[in-house]
Design a protein around this motif. Structure first.
Motif, PDB file in Angstrom:
ATOM      1  N   GLU A  67       0.807  -1.222   0.000  1.00 48.79           N
ATOM      2  CA  GLU A  67       0.000   0.000   0.000  1.00 48.79           C
ATOM      3  C   GLU A  67       0.839   1.272   0.000  1.00 48.79           C
ATOM      4  N   VAL A  68       2.036   1.239   0.602  1.00 49.84           N
ATOM      5  CA  VAL A  68       2.843   2.452   0.691  1.00 49.84           C
ATOM      6  C   VAL A  68       3.537   2.807  -0.621  1.00 49.84           C
ATOM      7  N   ILE A  69       3.535   1.883  -1.577  1.00 52.84           N
ATOM      8  CA  ILE A  69       4.108   2.176  -2.894  1.00 52.84           C
ATOM      9  C   ILE A  69       2.946   2.437  -3.847  1.00 52.84           C
ATOM     10  N   VAL A  70       2.796   3.694  -4.194  1.00 57.84           N
ATOM     11  CA  VAL A  70       1.709   4.100  -5.089  1.00 57.84           C
ATOM     12  C   VAL A  70       2.053   3.646  -6.504  1.00 57.84           C
ATOM     13  N   PRO A  71       1.118   2.953  -7.184  1.00 57.11           N
ATOM     14  CA  PRO A  71       1.388   2.543  -8.566  1.00 57.11           C
ATOM     15  C   PRO A  71       1.778   3.742  -9.428  1.00 57.11           C
ATOM     16  N   CYS A  72       2.775   3.539 -10.281  1.00 56.33           N
ATOM     17  CA  CYS A  72       3.196   4.607 -11.193  1.00 56.33           C
ATOM     18  C   CYS A  72       3.737   3.999 -12.477  1.00 56.33           C
ATOM     19  N   SER A  73       3.906   4.847 -13.480  1.00 59.54           N
ATOM     20  CA  SER A  73       4.324   4.358 -14.798  1.00 59.54           C
ATOM     21  C   SER A  73       5.831   4.177 -14.922  1.00 59.54           C
ATOM     22  N   ASP A  74       6.608   4.673 -13.968  1.00 61.58           N
ATOM     23  CA  ASP A  74       8.072   4.618 -14.030  1.00 61.58           C
ATOM     24  C   ASP A  74       8.592   3.413 -13.240  1.00 61.58           C
ATOM     25  N   PHE A  75       9.073   2.400 -13.960  1.00 63.69           N
ATOM     26  CA  PHE A  75       9.576   1.192 -13.293  1.00 63.69           C
ATOM     27  C   PHE A  75      10.730   1.508 -12.353  1.00 63.69           C
ATOM     28  N   GLU A  76      11.627   2.376 -12.773  1.00 65.89           N
ATOM     29  CA  GLU A  76      12.788   2.708 -11.951  1.00 65.89           C
ATOM     30  C   GLU A  76      12.363   3.296 -10.602  1.00 65.89           C
ATOM     31  N   ASP A  77      11.284   4.068 -10.599  1.00 63.13           N
ATOM     32  CA  ASP A  77      10.779   4.660  -9.361  1.00 63.13           C
ATOM     33  C   ASP A  77      10.280   3.587  -8.394  1.00 63.13           C
ATOM     34  N   VAL A  78       9.516   2.620  -8.895  1.00 65.61           N
ATOM     35  CA  VAL A  78       9.004   1.586  -7.981  1.00 65.61           C
ATOM     36  C   VAL A  78      10.119   0.653  -7.530  1.00 65.61           C
ATOM     37  N   LEU A  79      11.105   0.388  -8.385  1.00 68.03           N
ATOM     38  CA  LEU A  79      12.253  -0.423  -7.980  1.00 68.03           C
ATOM     39  C   LEU A  79      13.028   0.283  -6.869  1.00 68.03           C
ATOM     40  N   GLU A  80      13.190   1.579  -6.990  1.00 71.90           N
ATOM     41  CA  GLU A  80      13.894   2.349  -5.958  1.00 71.90           C
ATOM     42  C   GLU A  80      13.144   2.277  -4.621  1.00 71.90           C
ATOM     43  N   GLN A  81      11.827   2.315  -4.671  1.00 76.66           N
ATOM     44  CA  GLN A  81      11.042   2.222  -3.439  1.00 76.66           C
ATOM     45  C   GLN A  81      11.158   0.829  -2.808  1.00 76.66           C
ATOM     46  N   VAL A  82      11.250  -0.202  -3.635  1.00 79.86           N
ATOM     47  CA  VAL A  82      11.480  -1.553  -3.106  1.00 79.86           C
ATOM     48  C   VAL A  82      12.856  -1.606  -2.449  1.00 79.86           C
ATOM     49  N   GLU A  83      13.842  -1.010  -3.070  1.00 85.26           N
ATOM     50  CA  GLU A  83      15.201  -0.991  -2.514  1.00 85.26           C
ATOM     51  C   GLU A  83      15.227  -0.275  -1.163  1.00 85.26           C
ATOM     52  N   ARG A  84      14.556   0.858  -1.055  1.00 77.82           N
ATOM     53  CA  ARG A  84      14.506   1.600   0.219  1.00 77.82           C
ATOM     54  C   ARG A  84      13.703   0.837   1.271  1.00 77.82           C
ATOM     55  N   ASP A  85      12.681   0.149   0.868  1.00 74.90           N
ATOM     56  CA  ASP A  85      11.850  -0.710   1.734  1.00 74.90           C
ATOM     57  C   ASP A  85      11.442  -0.029   3.037  1.00 74.90           C
ATOM     58  N   GLU A  86      10.805   1.109   2.925  1.00 73.13           N
ATOM     59  CA  GLU A  86      10.403   1.875   4.104  1.00 73.13           C
ATOM     60  C   GLU A  86       9.379   1.140   4.970  1.00 73.13           C
ATOM     61  N   SER A  87       8.644   0.191   4.378  1.00 76.50           N
ATOM     62  CA  SER A  87       7.647  -0.559   5.157  1.00 76.50           C
ATOM     63  C   SER A  87       8.214  -1.851   5.739  1.00 76.50           C
ATOM     64  N   GLY A  88       9.428  -2.236   5.356  1.00 75.92           N
ATOM     65  CA  GLY A  88      10.066  -3.426   5.907  1.00 75.92           C
ATOM     66  C   GLY A  88       9.486  -4.750   5.443  1.00 75.92           C
ATOM     67  N   VAL A  89       8.883  -4.787   4.255  1.00 71.95           N
ATOM     68  CA  VAL A  89       8.264  -6.027   3.786  1.00 71.95           C
ATOM     69  C   VAL A  89       9.117  -6.802   2.786  1.00 71.95           C
ATOM     70  N   PHE A  90      10.152  -6.186   2.247  1.00 75.47           N
ATOM     71  CA  PHE A  90      10.957  -6.853   1.215  1.00 75.47           C
ATOM     72  C   PHE A  90      12.251  -7.455   1.772  1.00 75.47           C
ATOM     73  N   TRP A  91      13.073  -6.642   2.385  1.00 70.61           N
ATOM     74  CA  TRP A  91      14.395  -7.067   2.827  1.00 70.61           C
ATOM     75  C   TRP A  91      14.345  -7.395   4.314  1.00 70.61           C
ATOM     76  N   ARG A  92      13.700  -8.480   4.637  1.00 71.88           N
ATOM     77  CA  ARG A  92      13.528  -8.896   6.040  1.00 71.88           C
ATOM     78  C   ARG A  92      14.100 -10.297   6.229  1.00 71.88           C
ATOM     79  N   GLU A  93      14.320 -10.650   7.450  1.00 72.14           N
ATOM     80  CA  GLU A  93      14.810 -11.992   7.781  1.00 72.14           C
ATOM     81  C   GLU A  93      13.691 -13.001   7.507  1.00 72.14           C
ATOM     82  N   ARG A  94      14.009 -14.062   6.843  1.00 73.34           N
ATOM     83  CA  ARG A  94      13.010 -15.091   6.513  1.00 73.34           C
ATOM     84  C   ARG A  94      13.420 -16.420   7.132  1.00 73.34           C
ATOM     85  N   ASP A  95      12.402 -17.217   7.415  1.00 74.42           N
ATOM     86  CA  ASP A  95      12.668 -18.542   7.994  1.00 74.42           C
ATOM     87  C   ASP A  95      13.202 -19.501   6.978  1.00 74.42           C
TER      88      ASP A  95
END
Length: 146
Positions: free
Chosen positions: A118-146
């Motif tokens: 939800e914190v990543i607003v859909p947009c037409s620029d792929f580079e922008d959404v990739l950058e938001q995944v990299e920053r991971d302000e919500s902590g859902v991508f780069w987390r410790e996994r079992d």
């Protein structure tokens, strides 16, 4: 040339169909995309650079990032050595989905289901959404996994 060979040849080639002001591209696997070839190649180049730079060279025997593009979807995956020799375990990180002229981003949960971020607003620029995944302000991508 037989019928099957002709079909195989057509599948290997990019087939282009115009739908209004959009173009529909089929890749050699039979998947289609509403993105133009230039945009697909730009994303591929961007992702190749990203996965190369994200993991330092000295760690690439322990972890690697990969991605797979099919149709209107790109899935970013982390891989680590598995229990069996020469086998890598895959953990999906993010799903980028092109729909309605915008990239929507999804995160994988512990049950390997995709949930919209939800914190990543859909947009037409792929580079922008990739950058938001990299920053991971919500902590859902780069987390410790079992």
């Amino acid at each position: 040339m037989g019928n099957q060979e002709m079909v195989d040849l057509l599948i290997v080639m990019f087939c282009l169909f115009q739908l209004g002001d959009k173009f529909l591209f089929f890749d050699k696997g039979g998947s289609y995309s509403m993105l133009d070839v230039f945009t697909l190649r730009r994303i591929e180049s961007l992702m190749n650079g990203y996965v190369h730079e994200k993991v330092p060279a000295q760690l690439r025997t322990m972890v690697k990032l990969t991605y797979e593009m099919k149709g209107n979807e790109l899935i970013l995956t982390e891989e680590r050595p598995g229990l069996q020799r020469y086998q890598w375990d895959r953990m999906p990180i993010a799903r980028f989905y092109w729909e309605g002229d915008q990239w929507q981003v999804f995160a994988s949960d512990d049950c390997s289901s995709w949930n919209p971020v939800e914190v990543i607003v859909p947009c037409s620029d792929f580079e922008d959404v990739l950058e938001q995944v990299e920053r991971d302000e919500s902590g859902v991508f780069w987390r410790e996994r079992d």
